[in-house]
Structures are given as structure tokens and as C-alpha cells.
Design an enzyme around this catalytic site. Structure first.
Site, PDB file in Angstrom:
ATOM      1  N   CYS A  35       4.205 -14.039   3.445  1.00 38.05           N
ATOM      2  CA  CYS A  35       4.771 -14.143   4.905  1.00 38.05           C
ATOM      3  C   CYS A  35       5.230 -15.376   5.169  1.00 38.05           C
ATOM      4  O   CYS A  35       5.697 -15.482   6.294  1.00 38.05           O
ATOM      5  CB  CYS A  35       3.741 -13.305   5.668  1.00 38.05           C
ATOM      6  SG  CYS A  35       2.935 -11.858   4.808  1.00 38.05           S
ATOM      7  N   CYS A  82      -0.905  -3.710  14.567  1.00 39.07           N
ATOM      8  CA  CYS A  82      -0.207  -4.055  13.270  1.00 39.07           C
ATOM      9  C   CYS A  82       1.344  -4.248  13.481  1.00 39.07           C
ATOM     10  O   CYS A  82       1.954  -3.289  14.326  1.00 39.07           O
ATOM     11  CB  CYS A  82      -0.329  -3.054  12.327  1.00 39.07           C
ATOM     12  SG  CYS A  82      -2.159  -2.624  12.005  1.00 39.07           S
ATOM     13  N   HIS A  96       8.651  -7.668  11.135  1.00 37.20           N
ATOM     14  CA  HIS A  96       8.315  -8.644  10.003  1.00 37.20           C
ATOM     15  C   HIS A  96       9.185  -8.410   8.578  1.00 37.20           C
ATOM     16  O   HIS A  96       8.788  -7.981   7.909  1.00 37.20           O
ATOM     17  CB  HIS A  96       6.589  -8.664   9.824  1.00 37.20           C
ATOM     18  CG  HIS A  96       6.309  -9.530   8.899  1.00 37.20           C
ATOM     19  ND1 HIS A  96       6.750 -10.729   8.754  1.00 37.20           N
ATOM     20  CD2 HIS A  96       4.858  -9.555   8.505  1.00 37.20           C
ATOM     21  CE1 HIS A  96       5.921 -11.613   8.069  1.00 37.20           C
ATOM     22  NE2 HIS A  96       4.871 -10.999   7.857  1.00 37.20           N
TER      23      HIS A  96
END
Ligand SMILES: [Zn+2]
Lengths: 389, 143
Positions: free
Chosen positions: A83, A211, A337
Site C-alpha cells: 500500500c 475499514c 484505496h
């Protein structure tokens, strides 16, 4: 050797499923960054491509992208740190420019996560940990971060309400960000109402609403040496500090479950290089892939003392008007994301803040900004300090 | 010419293994016999779990096996309601880390133990565990 500046930034709108191929998705942020920098593709001497290759069917995507963007025969290569791949790309590009090897380098970050199922995605991200000793137990990123949430709660008395506050702040700004995937203002009722989807446990103690969601998207950041930055850009933003660190891949190698050692190390190095203190930072983007991660980031970066992270969000000091605004573009929790595009999106957000171009979520006159980008469950962290001077 | 047999015992580790060949494959052999083993560097005396074939301090590869004994302190845990591909049948399940002092162990809590029975700091022991298809792993149980 002179400074290294950022002269152009671009980001595609982050979406659940991009209706096109990776080359077309990357084209969007590239075009925006080129337009922002007011340069042409031929001015770019090299590119660094960031993607977490487990998501890609395309092997070696760097070659495909530079051909599509008209950047042959300039050199290119791929970097990956889960990430945090995007800021690792910026770290590599900084070195290429600082060394004098190239004058202008573009960093392209992208991920198209929508071509695989959620369970497959969990499996791939889970394999961003120790596949020999941990993956056979069925691990996922939410579960790893949940272990840190539980540790923080035990150590400092942090509550689920503290974590809810982080998501509510993210939603406050996500609704203002036209490039964010999730644009809905949330309240505490969205977590506490009976049968609430966001309040349902995902991996205890974390709930679904703690999340982030996978997204498709791309980002592009263009770096240049001092001479070109000054010549080409009216408002270059300078890279003043770069800190990076790693930690044990296996959770059995971690000392504590309430802080990321890699983040503390990376922050220390970045502050030292820039010659600044946490209190000097005017605006920050931190890796809020999970609500607890933002609270830990406050502490690991020195914005709050260990254990005081929940107090910082409770007092709204990380809102736009607070003493250290954090993720006022909605953060990962609102933007979504797209793994390796995220770091570039964070850097873009700070560059726009320092230029005074953040519109509805502009912080008042910031001079110094910080980006904190975590790969895996604290396996890698990059911290970048940016400034107007 | 006879084909060289490949020692791929690590395929048997856990619900689904992502590794087949490793120089610590004897870990699986021991586990099949009901013993959980770490490795120790003979030169430095450092104990490693998970076991490793090489010591990162002395760069020595002269390691000996030791058996994990006694109890460890529960450092943290999480019960998953969503699992990765290949693990969704077993949901919910709880992952955890135990601290044995010289080393830590990552694994799963024994499935009959409810989350309400768990708290950070409690002592637990690591026990061999058999899965279907000849697979083996270990679970944390109450003392
Ligand atoms: Zn040794």
C-alpha cells in the site's frame, strides 16, 4: 546538488470499478499532471511505475504504460511496497533527480482492484504478509490491523467511539472531494443503529465502517530538479524530508501491538532530514486504511503523545480548523484505496494544500505538509515532508 | 535414472499452505508427531519462532531444534467474520500472538474458545492440531 521539487500532480477519480483498462486509467492522472506542470511528455526523462503486481494480469506494467503515454524510449521500471508503493516510487524518483541522473521524472501509481472478488482481494492482501508462517492460518489486512486496534484499546483505553470519530471526520471531507469514491456524510447513528452495516463486526474489534474499501484509480506526480522546478513552475513544492523504514513481516517479530515501529522510524528520519519538528507541520495526510491506523499515526508521527491520539480527534484538532489538520480530503476511508495509487494521491493532496488550491477543504495558509503512507500492517512506512520554501 | 524425491512437506501446513519446500521442513515432521519446534542458533544461542534455517545475527546455519514448552501471554487477537479465499468455510476464527519471552508465536485460538473468554495478558499454551487431508498446524488453548 540542489533541491527536488514537485511541479505537477494528477489523480483519476477513485471508483469501485473503472470502466477501462489500466493504461486508460493511468492516462487520466498522467494527462492531469502534465497539464498541471504545463510540460509535454517529451520533457519527462524517466518514469517510475508503482503497482502491487498481485492485482495485475499484465506482467511488467511499466512497459505497457509508457508506450501508451508516448514515453518511449525513456527508461521506466516498477517498484512495489504494498500500500506504500506510491511513495516508494517518489523516493526512487527523488534519488534519480537528486543524483543528477535525470532532470524530470514522473511517478505513476495505479491499481485496478475490481477485476477480482473481495475474498480474492483479502487473500492477495493477506499474502502481503508472511505466506510461509501466517497465511496458512487465513490472515487478512483487516485482521492484522484489528490486532493493533485491540492492543491500543488495552494499552490506552481507546474505544470504538474514538475510532468512529475518525470515520466521521473522513466522511465530512470525502463529501467535498469530487475524486473520492465514498461521498456521504456519516454520523454516529450510521455505526450504532440496529442492523447498521458500518457497525457490523468485520474482524473484531474492527467494524465494517473502520475499514477502507478497495478502489480503482491512478495518480501521477512529476518531480524536477531545482533549476527546472523554478523555470517551469510558478509554485513548486519542495521535497524537504524523506524517511522510510521496515519492520518484521511476521507478527511474531513485533514488539508491540499499539504502534508501528516502522512509522516512528520513518518519521524520525524525515523530520531530521527536513530539520523540522512534528509541531511545525501545518497539514498532513496519514494512512487511514483503517480508523485505528489514523489514531496510531497521530502518535507515531508525534502529533500526539503515545495514548493521546484519541484525544486529538475527540477535540477535533485534526479537522480543517484544528492545530494539525489530517486527511481533510477525506483520506483513504472516503477516497477508497487503489493500493499503489494511494501514496501519489496523498502527495497530490498536500501539494495542492501548499499551493492554496484545495478549494472547499483548503487549510489556512500552510507552509509545511507531511505524508505518511504505510505498506502492509506496518511492514513498510514512508514519511515525506513537503514545503513551499 | 531415479527421479530425486522432493521434500515438499510444508504443503501440509495449515488450512492452505503457500510454501512447499523449505529447509525447515522438519518442522512439519515434528508437528506430525505432535511436537511444536522452534530453532536455535548454536553459535549465538538465539531462539527463533517461527523456526529458521539460518541465523540473521551470526549468518551461521548451524541450528538446532528446541521444543516449545510452557505457556505464553496473549498479546493480541482478532476474530474474523470475513475470510480470504480458501478460508471462508471456517469462519469465524480467531488469530492471535502469544509471547513466550524469548520468542513469540502467531497462530489461531482453538475454535471452541469463545471471544468472551479471551483477554490480553492471559496465559495460553500452543498445541498441535490436525486438519483434514493430513494437514497439520497448531492452536492456542487455555491452560
Ligand atoms: Zn547466530
Amino acid at each position: 546538488m540542489g533541491k527536488v521539487g514537485i511541479i505537477g500532480v494528477g489523480q483519476s477519480r477513485f471508483v469501485r470499478a473503472y470502466p477501462g483498462s489500466i493504461r486508460e486509467m493511468v492516462f487520466e492522472s498522467f494527462k492531469e499532471a502534465i497539464g498541471d506542470a504545463k510540460i509535454a511528455g517529451k520533457d519527462i526523462d524517466a518514469t517510475v511505475v508503482c503497482s502491487a503486481p498481485e492485482y495485475d494480469r499484465q506482467r511488467s506494467p511499466a512497459g505497457v504504460l509508457v508506450e501508451y503515454l508516448g514515453l518511449n524510449p525513456q527508461p521506466t521500471f516498477n517498484v512495489e511496497t504494498l500500500c506504500s508503493s506510491g511513495t516508494t516510487g517518489i523516493r526512487a524518483a527523488y534519488s534519480l533527480v537528486k543524483s543528477g541522473l535525470h532532470d524530470i521524472v514522473a511517478v505513476l501509481g495505479f491499481q485496478k482492484t475490481s477485476e477480482i472478488t473481495a475474498a480474492d482481494s483479502q487473500e492477495r492482501m493477506g499474502r502481503g504478509a508472511d505466506i510461509q508462517w501466517e497465511s496458512p492460518f487465513g490472515t487478512t489486512m483487516p485482521a492484522y490491523f484489528a490486532m493493533f486496534a485491540r492492543g491500543h484499546m488495552e494499552k490506552y483505553g481507546t474505544t470504538m467511539e474514538d475510532m468512529t470519530r475518525v470515520r466521521i471526520k473522513a466522511s465530512t471531507y470525502g463529501v467535498l472531494n469530487e475524486k473520492a469514491m465514498i461521498r456521504k456524510v456519516l454520523t454516529i447513528n450510521d455505526f450504532n443503529a440496529p442492523a447498521s452495516r458500518l457497525g457490523a463486526i468485520h474482524s473484531s474489534p474492527l467494524r465494517v465502517g473502520d475499514c477502507c474499501k478497495n478502489a480503482d484509480g491512478s495518480s501521477c506526480i512529476i518531480l524536477a530538479n531545482e533549476e527546472k522546478s523554478k523555470a517551469m513552475s510558478e509554485k513548486p513544492v519542495w521535497i524537504l524530508g524523506l524517511g522510510s523504514a521496515s519492520a518484521s513481516v511476521n507478527m511474531a517479530g513485533r514488539e508491540t501491538f499499539y504502534s508501528f515501529h516502522s512509522a516512528k522510524e520513518a518519521a524520525k528520519k524525515a523530520y531530521k532530514m527536513a530539520g523540522v519538528q512534528p509541531g511545525d507541520i501545518d497539514v498532513a495526510e496519514v494512512h487511514d486504511g483503517f480508523t485505528i491506523a489514523e489514531i496510531m499515526a497521530y502518535e507515531d508521527l508525534g502529533f500526539a503523545r503515545p495514548g493521546d491520539g484519541p484525544g486529538l480527534i475527540a477535540s477535533k484538532e485534526t479537522y480543517k480548523e484544528g492545530k494539525i489538520p489530517v486527511n481533510v480530503d477525506g483520506g483513504i476511508l472516503s477516497k477508497g484505496h487503489p493500493i499503489a495509487a494511494t501514496g501519489g494521491s496523498q502527495v497530490r493532496a498536500i501539494v495542492l494544500q501548499l499551493r492554496g488550491e484545495s478549494g472547499d477543504f483548503q487549510v489556512k495558509d500552510p507552509a509545511l505538509g507531511l505524508v505518511h503512507n504505510v505498506g502492509g500492517a506496518g511492514l513498510y512506512t514512508n514519511v515525506i515532508i513537503l514545503g513551499r520554501e | 535414472m531415479a527421479t530425486l524425491a522432493v521434500d515438499n512437506r510444508f504443503n501440509e501446513f495449515g488450512t492452505m499452505s503457500f510454501t512447499s519446500v523449505t529447509r525447515v521442513n522438519d518442522f512439519i515432521g515434528y508437528l506430525q508427531q505432535g511436537r511444536i519446534m522452534g530453532s536455535r542458533c548454536k553459535k549465538c544461542g538465539i531462539s527463533f519462532f517461527p523456526p529458521r534455517a539460518d541465523c540473521c545475527h551470526s549468518l551461521d546455519s548451524d541450528m538446532e531444534w528446541f521444543e516449545v514448552k510452557g505457556t505464553g501471554k496473549l498479546l493480541s487477537f482478532s476474530t474474523l467474520r470475513f475470510g480470504p479465499t480458501g478460508f471462508t468455510q471456517g469462519l469465524p476464527y480467531t488469530i492471535a500472538v502469544l509471547d513466550y519471552g524469548d520468542y513469540k508465536i502467531f497462530g489461531r485460538i482453538e475454535s471452541s474458545i469463545s471471544e468472551a473468554e479471551l483477554h490480553i495478558g492471559m496465559e495460553m499454551k500452543t498445541c498441535p492440531h490436525r486438519l483434514t487431508g493430513g494437514h497439520v498446524d497448531y492452536v492456542f488453548q487455555k491452560t
